[in-house]
Design a protein around this motif. Structure first.
Motif, PDB file in Angstrom:
ATOM      1  N   PRO A  23      -0.883  10.318 -27.740  1.00 19.27           N
ATOM      2  CA  PRO A  23      -0.862  11.025 -26.453  1.00 19.27           C
ATOM      3  C   PRO A  23      -1.675  12.318 -26.476  1.00 19.27           C
ATOM      4  O   PRO A  23      -2.328  12.661 -25.480  1.00 19.27           O
ATOM      5  N   GLN A  24      -1.656  13.024 -27.619  1.00 18.43           N
ATOM      6  CA  GLN A  24      -2.429  14.258 -27.731  1.00 18.43           C
ATOM      7  C   GLN A  24      -3.928  13.967 -27.729  1.00 18.43           C
ATOM      8  O   GLN A  24      -4.708  14.635 -27.044  1.00 18.43           O
ATOM      9  N   LEU A  25      -4.337  12.974 -28.479  1.00 21.98           N
ATOM     10  CA  LEU A  25      -5.757  12.609 -28.501  1.00 21.98           C
ATOM     11  C   LEU A  25      -6.200  12.066 -27.139  1.00 21.98           C
ATOM     12  O   LEU A  25      -7.338  12.290 -26.722  1.00 21.98           O
ATOM     13  N   PHE A  26      -5.300  11.376 -26.463  1.00 23.84           N
ATOM     14  CA  PHE A  26      -5.609  10.851 -25.136  1.00 23.84           C
ATOM     15  C   PHE A  26      -5.850  11.993 -24.146  1.00 23.84           C
ATOM     16  O   PHE A  26      -6.747  11.916 -23.299  1.00 23.84           O
ATOM     17  N   MET A  27      -5.058  13.066 -24.274  1.00 21.78           N
ATOM     18  CA  MET A  27      -5.265  14.240 -23.418  1.00 21.78           C
ATOM     19  C   MET A  27      -6.635  14.854 -23.667  1.00 21.78           C
ATOM     20  O   MET A  27      -7.345  15.217 -22.724  1.00 21.78           O
ATOM     21  N   LEU A  28      -7.019  14.961 -24.927  1.00 20.26           N
ATOM     22  CA  LEU A  28      -8.345  15.494 -25.248  1.00 20.26           C
ATOM     23  C   LEU A  28      -9.435  14.608 -24.675  1.00 20.26           C
ATOM     24  O   LEU A  28     -10.454  15.087 -24.177  1.00 20.26           O
ATOM     25  N   GLN A  29      -9.222  13.304 -24.777  1.00 21.68           N
ATOM     26  CA  GLN A  29     -10.200  12.355 -24.253  1.00 21.68           C
ATOM     27  C   GLN A  29     -10.377  12.506 -22.744  1.00 21.68           C
ATOM     28  O   GLN A  29     -11.490  12.452 -22.210  1.00 21.68           O
ATOM     29  N   ARG A  30      -9.262  12.719 -22.046  1.00 20.33           N
ATOM     30  CA  ARG A  30      -9.312  12.834 -20.585  1.00 20.33           C
ATOM     31  C   ARG A  30      -9.999  14.123 -20.137  1.00 20.33           C
ATOM     32  O   ARG A  30     -10.740  14.137 -19.151  1.00 20.33           O
ATOM     33  N   THR A  31      -9.741  15.211 -20.845  1.00 17.77           N
ATOM     34  CA  THR A  31     -10.334  16.490 -20.449  1.00 17.77           C
ATOM     35  C   THR A  31     -11.739  16.655 -21.003  1.00 17.77           C
ATOM     36  O   THR A  31     -12.546  17.401 -20.450  1.00 17.77           O
ATOM     37  N   GLY A  32     -12.010  15.982 -22.130  1.00 20.65           N
ATOM     38  CA  GLY A  32     -13.343  16.066 -22.724  1.00 20.65           C
ATOM     39  C   GLY A  32     -13.570  17.283 -23.575  1.00 20.65           C
ATOM     40  O   GLY A  32     -14.624  17.433 -24.186  1.00 20.65           O
ATOM     41  N   ALA A  33     -12.590  18.195 -23.631  1.00 13.73           N
ATOM     42  CA  ALA A  33     -12.757  19.419 -24.420  1.00 13.73           C
ATOM     43  C   ALA A  33     -11.379  19.958 -24.775  1.00 13.73           C
ATOM     44  O   ALA A  33     -10.366  19.593 -24.178  1.00 13.73           O
ATOM     45  N   GLY A  34     -11.350  20.844 -25.757  1.00 13.96           N
ATOM     46  CA  GLY A  34     -10.091  21.449 -26.158  1.00 13.96           C
ATOM     47  C   GLY A  34     -10.296  22.854 -26.673  1.00 13.96           C
ATOM     48  O   GLY A  34     -11.372  23.189 -27.182  1.00 13.96           O
ATOM     49  N   GLU A  35      -9.269  23.697 -26.512  1.00 13.93           N
ATOM     50  CA  GLU A  35      -9.342  25.043 -27.069  1.00 13.93           C
ATOM     51  C   GLU A  35      -9.485  24.942 -28.580  1.00 13.93           C
ATOM     52  O   GLU A  35      -8.919  24.063 -29.214  1.00 13.93           O
ATOM     53  N   THR A  36     -10.221  25.890 -29.141  1.00  9.42           N
ATOM     54  CA  THR A  36     -10.460  25.867 -30.586  1.00  9.42           C
ATOM     55  C   THR A  36      -9.170  25.875 -31.379  1.00  9.42           C
ATOM     56  O   THR A  36      -8.993  25.109 -32.334  1.00  9.42           O
ATOM     57  N   ILE A  37      -8.208  26.695 -30.969  1.00  5.30           N
ATOM     58  CA  ILE A  37      -6.968  26.800 -31.731  1.00  5.30           C
ATOM     59  C   ILE A  37      -6.155  25.512 -31.630  1.00  5.30           C
ATOM     60  O   ILE A  37      -5.467  25.121 -32.570  1.00  5.30           O
ATOM     61  N   THR A  38      -6.264  24.804 -30.494  1.00 10.60           N
ATOM     62  CA  THR A  38      -5.581  23.519 -30.353  1.00 10.60           C
ATOM     63  C   THR A  38      -6.193  22.478 -31.284  1.00 10.60           C
ATOM     64  O   THR A  38      -5.484  21.688 -31.906  1.00 10.60           O
TER      65      THR A  38
END
Length: 213
Positions: free
Chosen positions: A134-149
């Motif tokens: 689910p976490q990787l899926f969220m990254l996939q949907r947004t296309g980007a993530g905060e560095t600390i995340t």
């Protein structure tokens, strides 16, 4: 106990510290999958039932189990209370029912012993191997993530990846094997493989983490 096991546990602790630090400093849980956090709590509770009778045998293991359960429950508490307005359920939409159901089926089919504790332990191992989805899926949907995340996800993935050489060490040095944990650990590491590659080519070189959407 060996160096790989200790390094894996330390990486796990670091991932927890990074996650809680990120939430406290930013005062939000943006980019964090609530569903993944719930899955991890289920993993720890079902795996560490032996806390009820084994604390006196291994203080190290018992303390680690308490930390994992406590920190996971605390993270969920923060996401349900202090930082609830910052969580977007429209992005965190992975169907975790399939992960729980599939893990339950595998646990029932391939336990080491037909006891409640062993089936729950097997269930927790299979579920942990896919709890990050689910976490990787969220990254996939947004296309980007905060560095600390992304640091948090990397540390969490490194924890499980380090357990693979731990199992190899125990096989050659102690003649010990754990097929369920080994196979599940390999599956989990494979799921992280794309993330590890993009993390290395972006964040580790000072660039913004981005995934193809």
């Amino acid at each position: 106990m060996n160096l790989f096991r200790i390094a894996g546990d330390l990486s796990h602790l670091i991932s927890i510290f990074i996650l809680l630090h990120k939430m406290r400093i930013s005062k939000s849980c943006i980019g964090i999958s609530f569903k993944s956090q719930v899955l991890y709590l289920i993993v720890y509770v079902t795996r560490y039932l032996d806390l009820l009778w084994t604390f006196q045998h291994s203080v190290y293991n018992s303390l680690m189990k308490i930390i994992f359960i406590g920190s996971s429950a605390y993270t969920i508490y923060l996401m349900l209370n202090d930082f609830k307005p910052t969580h977007d359920p429209n992005i965190d939409t992975f169907k975790v029912e399939y992960l729980i159901g599939g893990s339950a089926i595998l646990a029932l089919l391939f336990p080491y012993k037909w006891t409640t504790a062993e089936v729950l332990w097997s269930f927790s191992i299979w579920l942990e191997s896919v709890a990050i989805l689910p976490q990787l899926f969220m990254l996939q949907r947004t296309g980007a993530g905060e560095t600390i995340t992304t640091h948090y996800i990397f540390a969490l993935g490194a924890y499980r990846a380090l357990y693979i050489p731990n199992w190899l060490y125990r096989y050659f040095m102690e003649n010990y094997t754990d097929p369920i944990a080994t196979v599940a650990g390999i599956i989990q590491t494979i799921l992280y493989s794309d993330f590890f590659y993009i993390y290395y080519t972006t964040v580790s070189k000072g660039r913004k983490f981005e995934l193809p959407v």
